[in-house]
Enzyme design. Sequence first.
Site, PDB file in Angstrom:
ATOM      1  N   SER A 223       0.609  -1.152   0.146  1.00  0.00           N
ATOM      2  CA  SER A 223       0.017  -0.292   0.144  1.00  0.00           C
ATOM      3  C   SER A 223       0.751   1.506   0.025  1.00  0.00           C
ATOM      4  O   SER A 223       1.812   1.254  -0.750  1.00  0.00           O
ATOM      5  CB  SER A 223      -1.101   0.066   1.015  1.00  0.00           C
TER       6      SER A 223
ATOM      7  N   HIS B 236      -7.813  -5.254  -1.021  1.00  0.00           N
ATOM      8  CA  HIS B 236      -7.299  -4.242  -0.610  1.00  0.00           C
ATOM      9  C   HIS B 236      -5.751  -5.313   0.332  1.00  0.00           C
ATOM     10  O   HIS B 236      -4.343  -4.965   0.958  1.00  0.00           O
ATOM     11  CB  HIS B 236      -6.971  -3.386   0.575  1.00  0.00           C
TER      12      HIS B 236
END
Length: 736
Positions: free
Chosen positions: A590, A705
């Site tokens: 991320s 994610h």
Amino acid sequence: MAGPPQHNAAMTDPFLHLEAVDSPEALAWVRERNALTEAELTADPRYARIRAELLRVMNSPDRIPDVTRRGAFFYNFWRDEQHKRGLWRRTSFDDWRQPQPTWETVLDLDALGAAEGENWVWAGASALGPDYRRCLVHLSRGGADATVIREFDLVEKRFVEGGFALPEAKSDIEWIDENTVFVGTDFGPGSLTRSGYVRVIKRWKRGTPLDAAETVFEGDEEDVSVGVMVDRTPGWERTIFTRSLDFYREETWLELRVDGANPAAADDGAPAGVTGQAAGVTATKRASVSGLDVPAGRAPGRRVKLDLPDDASADFWERTLLVTLRSDWELADSRYLAGSLLAIDADAFLAGARDFTILFTPTDTRSLDDYDTTATHLLMTVLDNVAGRLEAWHRHDDGTWTRREIEAPHPGTLDLGSLHDPEIADDPFSERWLLDYTDFLTPDSLWLCSTANDERELLKRSPQWFDAEGMRVEQLFATSEDGTQVPYFVVWPKGATADGANPTLLYGYGGFEISLAPEYAPDRGLVWHKDGGVFVVANIRGGGEFGPEWHEAAVEEGKQASYDDFIAVAEDLIARGITSPRHLGIMGGSNGGLLVGAVMVQRPDLFNAVVCQVPLLDMKRYHLLLAGASWMAEYGNPDDPEHWEFIADYSPYHNVEPDAVYPRPLFTTSTRDDRVHPGHARKMAALMLSQGHDLLYFENTEGGHGGAADNEQHAHLGALEYVYLWQRLGRVLSAG
């Protein structure tokens, strides 16, 4: 060493088509890259062993089952070999504390998915107290942040026919009472913020269509989101609306309820000096509650905006208002430091009082990590040089406070969670709480604690997955380019010496005030340390290890400080002989994926492996993709020429060069990631390939994610990454 001059800011993007997540052309490209990567890495004889080891850990029945208390039951979500998508289950507290609890299945996601033809992933549930029969279950398709919401009966263990239900969206829903909820969702055009989150909150009554729900709160399109929380503590009923102006600033609006009454829609009769409105916040951004007569707004429906700095966080605990500061707060007679935790009587605050009790003040080495409350105590975990300490504050009936330190294991990571439920009269868990401890070499241990007598009972202990005998951990410091001392942890395998040839994995994040604290990782122990791998965690600026100032030093125009810190740690590892560029790899996900992408481009000479997970990489378009607009307070606005000037200096997609020599990277992402767009990883890989660079790429079709949707997917992804690392960094290629 700072990043190189930026060369490609004005480039025409040749790979925009890869941003079309599900287009046939993009998915064909993904399948081709996946096939090449999997063919190479799964053929390595180490792949099968590593995958099996990872899956054994993930499916182990000896894991500590995390629990959430709802009334008399303790709920847990569990995945194992037989339940790949998982079981939502429950037991009593007395049974849960036994070595082998007896669990009652509440919802079987594998069975539900099979019956409905859906790839459901558990995304949580919220239940209505104090009886905890009505529940709102969140289900994600493939692990995305967007969820489907359905009402569930926890007594009959079935979905409620005709109950509250929402289609797939990034929704916010909160119980008011059994027949009413607050709801924010995708109501149609104009109902979401630019970031794709809730902009409008409505009150929805059972049995009525969603489009008949009444709007009660609104934000602006440029906000990140709005939210609502209902406090049903008897005698202290409140509704709290929040408007997130950006990732770090928000307005908090308080609506009081009395005797269980539903919040009213009107705000008539507000005392002088108070501004409020029922339908929204747009016209009242500068409202102040100073001068409000006490008791404050003790009429149903009275709504006021809390007079706090917009980067402060507010939390109500019965009669107490708790305030956490992200910047210094100057008042007439006082100055409160960034990172402090303050307490004050809520009604007195609304009447204009500002005589806060300071529960925590940061120092150069200490920062507030977290806190929770029992009936009469506030418990907090503190990071002291990135190791946990434990404190308790007793709130007395006369409004005074008493502080004491609580003995706890050290040095490592402490996590606490109160078991107290303020909605339950004579709650038997009113002063009981759970404490978890772990460090790099110590498995998790879970204790039942009591503030009534400071007793601590060991409830659960995770297995010792790998032999830590002879291993050691040390905390070292590197000097960054501007002279800042940057701490990092080195986890040494047994028998390793500083010979410059240790396979070493350096991990970092450096953003959003998130701290990287010591943790026990069975997978890393079994497939990295066991075979001689060194692991390093860098506590670089941008994180929260030393409070808000440590974070603020690396946002917007200061973002390069994160990369300078990470580079400094890498150089220090090499200078100390812990490793060498041939044997040093980096990993991050991320914002950490942006970190390793930027550092790879800036200093490719330092590394031989880069694992770049669910990353941001195209910093020219990040704010236009999915939730990207919500992060502009961290990175800046690339549409602003002044901001783009400093963003362009580190944006990996705009700095990769065809003539440079880079370590062969591995990019990983997920088609179902609806937070960080998979286009970042796709486009970076495609651009590097077009320039003649070699790389590996893997995109899971599920996972959101988190990168994977079940244990088998996690084990496969992890095995690909570790095989890649051993191929790039290992001393000798071996089947293990």
